[in-house]
Design a protein around this motif. Structure first.
Motif, short mmCIF file in Angstrom:
data_model
loop_
_atom_site.label_atom_id
_atom_site.label_comp_id
_atom_site.label_asym_id
_atom_site.label_seq_id
_atom_site.Cartn_x
_atom_site.Cartn_y
_atom_site.Cartn_z
N LEU A 1 4.14 3.09 -9.13
CA LEU A 1 3.78 2.35 -7.92
C LEU A 1 2.64 1.37 -8.22
N LYS A 2 1.65 1.82 -8.94
CA LYS A 2 0.52 0.96 -9.27
C LYS A 2 0.97 -0.24 -10.11
N THR B 1 3.16 7.91 -9.62
CA THR B 1 2.01 7.18 -9.09
C THR B 1 1.72 5.93 -9.92
N GLU C 1 -4.78 8.05 -3.60
CA GLU C 1 -4.39 9.37 -4.10
C GLU C 1 -5.23 10.45 -3.41
N VAL D 1 -2.55 2.17 -4.39
CA VAL D 1 -2.21 3.56 -4.13
C VAL D 1 -3.46 4.37 -3.82
N ARG E 1 4.64 4.48 2.38
CA ARG E 1 4.56 3.11 1.89
C ARG E 1 4.59 2.13 3.06
N LYS F 1 0.84 -1.20 0.00
CA LYS F 1 0.00 0.00 0.00
C LYS F 1 0.88 1.25 0.00
N ALA F 2 0.30 2.33 -0.53
CA ALA F 2 0.98 3.62 -0.52
C ALA F 2 -0.05 4.73 -0.55
N SER G 1 5.75 9.57 -1.27
CA SER G 1 4.76 8.57 -0.88
C SER G 1 5.03 8.07 0.54
#
Length: 258
Positions: A42-43, A39, A51, A49, A257, A4-5, A255
Motif C-alpha cells: 500500500l505504501k 502494508t 498502522e 498508511v 481505504r 489513505k488507508a 485495510s
C-alpha cells in the motif's frame, strides 16, 4: 483512487478468531510477515498508511474493513461505523473509532437493531452494493443506505444465502467496470451492467482482489485465476495470504481505504 488507508497489526490471539475455513491455525510469524508485505505494498502504491497497534482481546481485529465504511463526497469523507453481525467482534468498532474519525469530516454510527460488516459493502462508482446475510441485516442496510443518500450516493441490497462470510468473499472489483466473482453471482440482476469474470472452479478465494486504481493486487497461489486474468488483459501483482485465508480473511479485509 485511494490516498489513505488504516491497517492494524495482527494480534497474537488471531488464531482464536472466527473462521469456517477448516485450514488450521495460522502461523503468527508468517502472518506478521504477510501483513507487513501487504502494508508495504500500500505504501509503495503511494497510499499514506496509518498502522494501529494489535488488540489482543479481539482476535479478528486485524480485519479492520468490517468495522467501518468510508463514504466519499465532494467535501471529503464521512465514516459509517458498523455493528458487526458477529457478536464477539462488536468491541472492535469502538477500538478503531477514534483513529478513523480523526481523518474524516463526519462520523455516523449504526443504531438500534442494525447489523453490518464492511466486508459486505462494495463501492463501484457512486453506488454501494451491500450484501444482506448473516453478518449484515436489512435494518443495517437501510441505515447505511440513508446515510449514503445524504452524501449523494446510492445503495443496492444484494441478499444471498449463507455459504460465505461476506459479499466480497466471492465478489470484488478488478477495475471501474469489471467484477471478478464466483458463479453464484454471475446472473444476478444487480450486476447486469458490469463486465464479469467468473473465477475457476476450486479457486473461490481468489475472487477477493484489491483494486487500487493504478494497481491491482490478487492473492498468490491460484494459477487458473492468474491465467484467466492474464487472458483478459489484467496484470495484477500477487501476494501470499495463506495465514489470513485460514481465518476467512482476504485482501480487502485488511485495510480501510479512502
Amino acid at each position: 483512487m485511494f490516498s489513505k488507508a488504516i491497517v492494524r497489526t495482527p494480534s497474537r490471539s488471531m488464531g482464536r478468531g472466527i473462521t469456517e475455513a477448516g485450514l488450521g491455525c495460522p502461523n503468527m510469524d508468517m502472518a506478521l510477515a504477510q501483513h507487513k508485505n501487504y502494508t508495504n505494498y500500500l505504501k509503495n502504491a503511494g497510499i499514506h498508511v496509518t498502522e494501529l497497534a494489535p488488540v489482543e482481546e479481539y482476535p479478528d481485529s486485524v480485519f479492520v474493513e468490517d468495522t467501518a465504511v468510508m463514504i466519499p463526497f465532494s467535501g471529503g469523507t464521512a465514516v459509517f461505523l458498523t455493528c458487526p453481525g458477529a457478536a464477539p467482534r462488536r468491541g472492535e468498532v469502538e477500538a478503531i473509532s477514534a483513529a478513523v474519525s480523526a481523518y474524516t469530516e463526519e462520523t455516523i454510527r449504526m443504531e438500534g437493531d442494525g447489523l453490518m460488516e464492511g466486508g459486505d459493502v462494495l463501492l463501484m462508482g457512486r453506488t454501494f452494493y451491500v450484501g444482506i446475510d448473516t453478518r449484515t441485516n436489512r435494518s443495517g442496510y437501510e441505515q447505511f443506505a440513508s446515510a449514503a443518500k445524504r452524501f449523494g450516493l446510492t445503495a443496492v441490497p444484494v441478499p444471498f444465502d449463507r455459504g460465505m462470510p461476506h459479499l466480497k468473499t466471492e465478489l470484488s472489483a478488478l477495475d471501474a467496470e469489471t467484477l471478478i466473482m464466483s458463479r453464484r453471482f454471475a446472473e444476478r440482476e444487480e450486476f447486469a451492467g458490469f463486465r464479469k469474470i467468473i473465477i475457476p472452479e476450486g479457486e473461490s478465494y481468489s475472487a477477493n482482489c484489491l483494486y487500487l486504481g493504478e494497481k491491482l493486487l490478487a492473492p498468490a497461489g491460484f494459477p487458473a485465476t492468474a491465467e484467466m486474468l492474464d487472458k483478459n488483459g489484467f496484470t495484477p501483482d500477487f501476494i501470499e495470504m495463506s495465514e489470513f485465508r485460514k481465518m476467512d480473511g482476504g485482501l480487502t479485509c485488511l485495510s480501510l481505504r479512502w
